[in-house]
Design a protein around this motif. Structure first.
Motif, PDB file in Angstrom:
ATOM      1  N   VAL A 240       0.765  -1.018   0.047  1.00 47.29           N
ATOM      2  CA  VAL A 240      -0.055   0.046   0.233  1.00 47.29           C
ATOM      3  C   VAL A 240       0.762   1.151   0.153  1.00 47.29           C
ATOM      4  CG1 VAL A 240      -1.609   1.423   1.231  1.00 47.29           C
ATOM      5  CG2 VAL A 240      -1.880  -1.079   1.177  1.00 47.29           C
ATOM      6  N   PRO A 241       0.888   2.090  -1.275  1.00 43.22           N
ATOM      7  CA  PRO A 241       1.778   3.218  -1.156  1.00 43.22           C
ATOM      8  C   PRO A 241       0.915   4.206  -0.369  1.00 43.22           C
ATOM      9  CG  PRO A 241       0.722   2.862  -3.381  1.00 43.22           C
ATOM     10  CD  PRO A 241       0.361   1.631  -2.364  1.00 43.22           C
ATOM     11  N   SER A 242       1.772   5.097   0.169  1.00 43.29           N
ATOM     12  CA  SER A 242       0.901   6.403   0.819  1.00 43.29           C
ATOM     13  C   SER A 242       0.278   7.118  -0.199  1.00 43.29           C
ATOM     14  CB  SER A 242       1.979   7.210   1.485  1.00 43.29           C
ATOM     15  OG  SER A 242       2.645   8.053   0.847  1.00 43.29           O
ATOM     16  N   TYR A 243      -0.686   7.977   0.061  1.00 51.41           N
ATOM     17  CA  TYR A 243      -1.328   8.960  -1.048  1.00 51.41           C
ATOM     18  C   TYR A 243      -0.404   9.876  -1.525  1.00 51.41           C
ATOM     19  CZ  TYR A 243      -1.940  12.033   3.205  1.00 51.41           C
ATOM     20  OH  TYR A 243      -1.784  12.938   4.165  1.00 51.41           O
ATOM     21  N   TYR A 244       0.743  10.193  -0.978  1.00 52.88           N
ATOM     22  CA  TYR A 244       1.764  11.135  -1.673  1.00 52.88           C
ATOM     23  C   TYR A 244       2.316  10.233  -2.719  1.00 52.88           C
ATOM     24  CZ  TYR A 244       1.430  14.505   1.985  1.00 52.88           C
ATOM     25  OH  TYR A 244       0.897  15.485   2.912  1.00 52.88           O
ATOM     26  N   LEU A 245       2.208   8.946  -3.114  1.00 52.62           N
ATOM     27  CA  LEU A 245       2.832   8.597  -4.064  1.00 52.62           C
ATOM     28  C   LEU A 245       2.089   8.916  -5.544  1.00 52.62           C
ATOM     29  CD1 LEU A 245       5.537   6.612  -4.479  1.00 52.62           C
ATOM     30  CD2 LEU A 245       4.763   7.100  -2.179  1.00 52.62           C
ATOM     31  N   ARG A 246       0.765   8.983  -5.282  1.00 57.16           N
ATOM     32  CA  ARG A 246       0.133   9.544  -6.399  1.00 57.16           C
ATOM     33  C   ARG A 246       0.690  10.567  -7.196  1.00 57.16           C
ATOM     34  NH1 ARG A 246      -4.806  12.564  -7.679  1.00 57.16           N
ATOM     35  NH2 ARG A 246      -5.887  11.471  -9.286  1.00 57.16           N
ATOM     36  N   TYR A 247       1.565  11.558  -6.526  1.00 58.51           N
ATOM     37  CA  TYR A 247       2.177  12.528  -7.454  1.00 58.51           C
ATOM     38  C   TYR A 247       3.330  12.050  -8.268  1.00 58.51           C
ATOM     39  CZ  TYR A 247       0.011  15.563  -3.969  1.00 58.51           C
ATOM     40  OH  TYR A 247      -0.816  16.430  -3.306  1.00 58.51           O
ATOM     41  N   TYR A 248       3.731  10.760  -7.831  1.00 63.51           N
ATOM     42  CA  TYR A 248       4.695  10.442  -9.007  1.00 63.51           C
ATOM     43  C   TYR A 248       3.970   9.034  -9.750  1.00 63.51           C
ATOM     44  CZ  TYR A 248       7.972  12.019  -5.439  1.00 63.51           C
ATOM     45  OH  TYR A 248       8.678  12.640  -4.631  1.00 63.51           O
ATOM     46  N   TYR A 249       3.204   8.369  -9.328  1.00 63.26           N
ATOM     47  CA  TYR A 249       2.583   7.189 -10.021  1.00 63.26           C
ATOM     48  C   TYR A 249       1.483   7.563 -11.038  1.00 63.26           C
ATOM     49  CZ  TYR A 249       4.640   3.756  -6.782  1.00 63.26           C
ATOM     50  OH  TYR A 249       5.566   3.022  -6.013  1.00 63.26           O
ATOM     51  N   ALA A 250       0.875   8.892 -10.818  1.00 65.98           N
ATOM     52  CA  ALA A 250      -0.065   9.523 -11.537  1.00 65.98           C
ATOM     53  C   ALA A 250       0.179  10.965 -11.857  1.00 65.98           C
ATOM     54  CB  ALA A 250      -1.456   9.400 -11.224  1.00 65.98           C
ATOM     55  N   HIS A 251       1.465  11.120 -12.260  1.00 64.43           N
ATOM     56  CA  HIS A 251       1.797  12.851 -12.233  1.00 64.43           C
ATOM     57  C   HIS A 251       0.788  13.760 -13.024  1.00 64.43           C
ATOM     58  CE1 HIS A 251       4.013  16.162 -13.595  1.00 64.43           C
ATOM     59  NE2 HIS A 251       4.722  16.346 -12.522  1.00 64.43           N
ATOM     60  N   ASP A 252       0.846  13.387 -14.360  1.00 64.53           N
ATOM     61  CA  ASP A 252       0.279  14.029 -15.442  1.00 64.53           C
ATOM     62  C   ASP A 252      -1.336  14.106 -15.029  1.00 64.53           C
ATOM     63  OD1 ASP A 252       2.829  14.323 -16.515  1.00 64.53           O
ATOM     64  OD2 ASP A 252       1.924  12.842 -18.327  1.00 64.53           O
ATOM     65  N   GLU A 253      -1.733  13.054 -14.558  1.00 62.00           N
ATOM     66  CA  GLU A 253      -3.283  13.052 -14.167  1.00 62.00           C
ATOM     67  C   GLU A 253      -3.568  14.108 -12.889  1.00 62.00           C
ATOM     68  OE1 GLU A 253      -6.646  10.202 -12.091  1.00 62.00           O
ATOM     69  OE2 GLU A 253      -4.740   9.397 -12.995  1.00 62.00           O
ATOM     70  N   VAL A 254      -2.577  14.148 -12.031  1.00 57.01           N
ATOM     71  CA  VAL A 254      -2.638  14.931 -10.910  1.00 57.01           C
ATOM     72  C   VAL A 254      -2.466  16.508 -11.297  1.00 57.01           C
ATOM     73  CG1 VAL A 254      -1.670  15.876  -8.719  1.00 57.01           C
ATOM     74  CG2 VAL A 254      -1.906  13.405  -9.212  1.00 57.01           C
ATOM     75  N   VAL A 255      -1.703  16.754 -12.299  1.00 60.04           N
ATOM     76  CA  VAL A 255      -1.463  18.162 -12.817  1.00 60.04           C
ATOM     77  C   VAL A 255      -2.768  18.674 -13.359  1.00 60.04           C
ATOM     78  CG1 VAL A 255      -0.204  19.565 -14.665  1.00 60.04           C
ATOM     79  CG2 VAL A 255       1.073  18.084 -13.075  1.00 60.04           C
ATOM     80  N   ARG A 256      -3.348  17.804 -14.328  1.00 59.17           N
ATOM     81  CA  ARG A 256      -4.577  18.211 -14.960  1.00 59.17           C
ATOM     82  C   ARG A 256      -5.626  18.482 -13.805  1.00 59.17           C
ATOM     83  NH1 ARG A 256      -2.992  13.841 -18.644  1.00 59.17           N
ATOM     84  NH2 ARG A 256      -4.349  12.614 -17.465  1.00 59.17           N
ATOM     85  N   GLU A 257      -5.717  17.511 -12.992  1.00 57.68           N
ATOM     86  CA  GLU A 257      -6.652  17.944 -11.770  1.00 57.68           C
ATOM     87  C   GLU A 257      -6.498  19.114 -11.026  1.00 57.68           C
ATOM     88  OE1 GLU A 257      -6.720  14.638  -9.264  1.00 57.68           O
ATOM     89  OE2 GLU A 257      -7.535  13.224 -10.574  1.00 57.68           O
ATOM     90  N   LEU A 258      -5.188  19.374 -10.561  1.00 57.70           N
ATOM     91  CA  LEU A 258      -4.822  20.790  -9.948  1.00 57.70           C
ATOM     92  C   LEU A 258      -5.081  22.083 -10.684  1.00 57.70           C
ATOM     93  CD1 LEU A 258      -1.596  19.501  -8.349  1.00 57.70           C
ATOM     94  CD2 LEU A 258      -3.947  19.666  -7.000  1.00 57.70           C
ATOM     95  N   GLY A 259      -4.736  21.905 -12.103  1.00 53.21           N
ATOM     96  CA  GLY A 259      -4.995  23.052 -12.855  1.00 53.21           C
ATOM     97  C   GLY A 259      -6.512  23.460 -12.987  1.00 53.21           C
ATOM     98  N   ALA A 260      -7.479  22.440 -12.887  1.00 54.88           N
ATOM     99  CA  ALA A 260      -8.860  22.795 -13.170  1.00 54.88           C
ATOM    100  C   ALA A 260      -9.701  23.090 -11.941  1.00 54.88           C
ATOM    101  CB  ALA A 260      -9.318  21.417 -13.741  1.00 54.88           C
ATOM    102  N   LYS A 261      -8.750  23.116 -10.500  1.00 52.69           N
ATOM    103  CA  LYS A 261      -9.799  23.582  -9.576  1.00 52.69           C
ATOM    104  C   LYS A 261      -8.891  24.702  -8.611  1.00 52.69           C
ATOM    105  CE  LYS A 261      -7.990  19.837  -6.811  1.00 52.69           C
ATOM    106  NZ  LYS A 261      -8.284  18.327  -6.041  1.00 52.69           N
ATOM    107  N   PRO A 262      -9.639  25.321  -7.727  1.00 47.95           N
ATOM    108  CA  PRO A 262      -8.838  26.100  -6.722  1.00 47.95           C
ATOM    109  C   PRO A 262      -7.732  25.305  -5.952  1.00 47.95           C
ATOM    110  CG  PRO A 262     -11.323  26.579  -6.766  1.00 47.95           C
ATOM    111  CD  PRO A 262     -11.037  25.212  -7.389  1.00 47.95           C
TER     112      PRO A 262
END
Length: 421
Positions: A240-262
């Protein structure tokens, strides 16, 4: 026993105070000092803190001050939970990296480096002043980025341990899914701060039965949904990776999400304004439910356990902390700061042995450790070249054009906090 909280005007503080009140048999605090340069916030938080102690019948005294030397004088332990630059600086950390297509986050990537550069010199000054008044005091660091800040403290010879609430949050989550009490769950937790994996979930202690495979089989969908990663990834990894691993394992997806909301900073700033309004109500004598959305869940329980163990008063024998590697992970330097289970007592934290680590995780740990080395050098000595090297080394950046642009933007947005800029 005297404990001091530097950053005591934080809206987090009532969570901590509630833990001190509830767990007073584990950690019998006689005086709790809340120190913060923001007197207006300190008055509101201090008033609520006293009402929480009174409601729960705690006999200890709570004092507030904006004088750091007075706050730390004679303290047995000093907890650091400060944010240099406040939420305004966090807003920047989460915004300008996105403009370059990189994750904007306050503890990792370019934003995490900016926070380290602002924070390390301030924390070291605080620690030096603690050492002058009480060289035997323990420093418990909850200030992000915890790994880099803790390494700075240890390298300067301070009695310091880093603390994060990721592990205790997962322990509570797993205990609920397994139908057992949290103290019965021991995590094989390995990695660096905000870069960790649970490679085992044991019942009863370090030698207990590993129920992680069953946990993933029975509750994998729930765990994956909580961490916002696909279930098949958990099946392939078997951990079980910590939720911070999402920044590495799903980087581009996270960038799109962060750019679309406050930004999260904007959400937290609004929440803080509401919390401070609540804290001003003289009838409020318990932490409000809204505080749970602020972050830092179970921070108080982890802090009480750690302080109690360091000060010789009890606490659980094994705790997840940030401390020197000292050969625990042979692929990292001895003076790297790792986040693992450790035996904690008055002499400090001694990491428990860790089984061999999959190269998939070891490689990323080694990469981020190199970045943290360079980040600490930049924080201690400054200079554009050092900032560029740290950014180029970070696996979430890694391209020279990104590193060049991010270096310029980091310095431009943080000039008032960088003595060398």
């Amino acid at each position: 026993m005297k404990l001091t909280v530097v950053g005591g005007g934080s809206t987090y503080t009532p969570e901590l105070v509630d833990g001190f009140a509830r767990l007073r048999d584990t950690l019998p605090v006689e005086e709790l000092v809340l120190m913060d340069p923001a007197q207006d916030r300190l008055d509101l938080v201090g008033g609520l803190a006293r009402r929480i102690f009174a409601r729960q019948g705690h006999p200890g005294r709570i004092t507030t001050t904006s004088d750091l030397d007075r706050a730390v004088e004679g303290a047995d332990a000093v907890l650091l939970q400060l944010r240099v630059g406040g939420q305004a600086a966090r807003e920047q950390d989460e915004t300008w990296p996105l403009e370059c297509g990189c994750v904007g986050q306050e503890t990792t990537g370019a934003g995490g480096l900016a926070k380290a550069l602002r924070t390390v010199p301030v924390v070291l000054d605080i620690a030096d002043r603690v050492r002058r008044t009480n060289p035997h005091a323990w420093i418990i660091d909850f200030t992000n980025p915890v790994g880099i800040v803790t390494r700075a403290l240890l390298r300067a010879g301070h009695r310091a341990v880093g603390l994060c609430n990721v592990a205790i949050g997962l322990q509570r989550k797993f205990a609920g899914l397994l139908g057992v009490e949290p103290p019965d769950v021991h995590l094989d937790h390995v990695g660096l701060n905000h870069l960790t994996w649970e490679t085992g979930v044991r019942l009863g202690g370090p030698e207990g039965e590993d129920v992680l495979p069953k946990l993933l089989t029975d509750h994998g969908d729930t765990i994956a949904a909580d961490l916002r990663l696909p279930r098949p990834l958990f099946d392939r990894l078997g951990v079980v990776p910590s939720y911070y691993l999402r920044y590495y394992y799903a980087h581009d997806e996270v960038v799109r999400e962060l750019g679309a909301k406050p930004s999260r900073a904007a959400e937290v700033a609004a929440m803080e304004r509401e919390l401070l309004t609540m804290y001003a109500d003289p009838s409020l004598d318990e932490k409000p439910a809204l505080l749970a959305k602020r972050g830092g869940a179970y921070y108080s329980e982890a802090a009480v356990d750690l302080a109690a163990a360091l000060l010789g008063g009890g606490g659980t024998p094994y705790q997840v902390v940030n401390t020197y590697n000292r050969g625990t992970l042979p692929f990292l330097p001895d003076d790297a700061v790792i986040e693992v289970q450790a035996a904690v007592g008055p002499q400090g934290a001694t990491p428990l042995p860790v089984p061999s680590v999959d190269p998939l995780y070891a490689g990323l740990m080694a990469n981020v450790t190199t970045y943290e080395d360079l980040a600490l050098e930049a924080a201690l000595h400054g200079g554009r070249a050092r900032v560029f090297r740290a950014l180029l080394a970070h696996p979430l950046i890694g391209q020279y054009e990104y590193a060049e642009t991010l270096t310029d933007r980091l310095i431009a947005h943080n000039r008032e906090h960088l003595a060398w800029a």
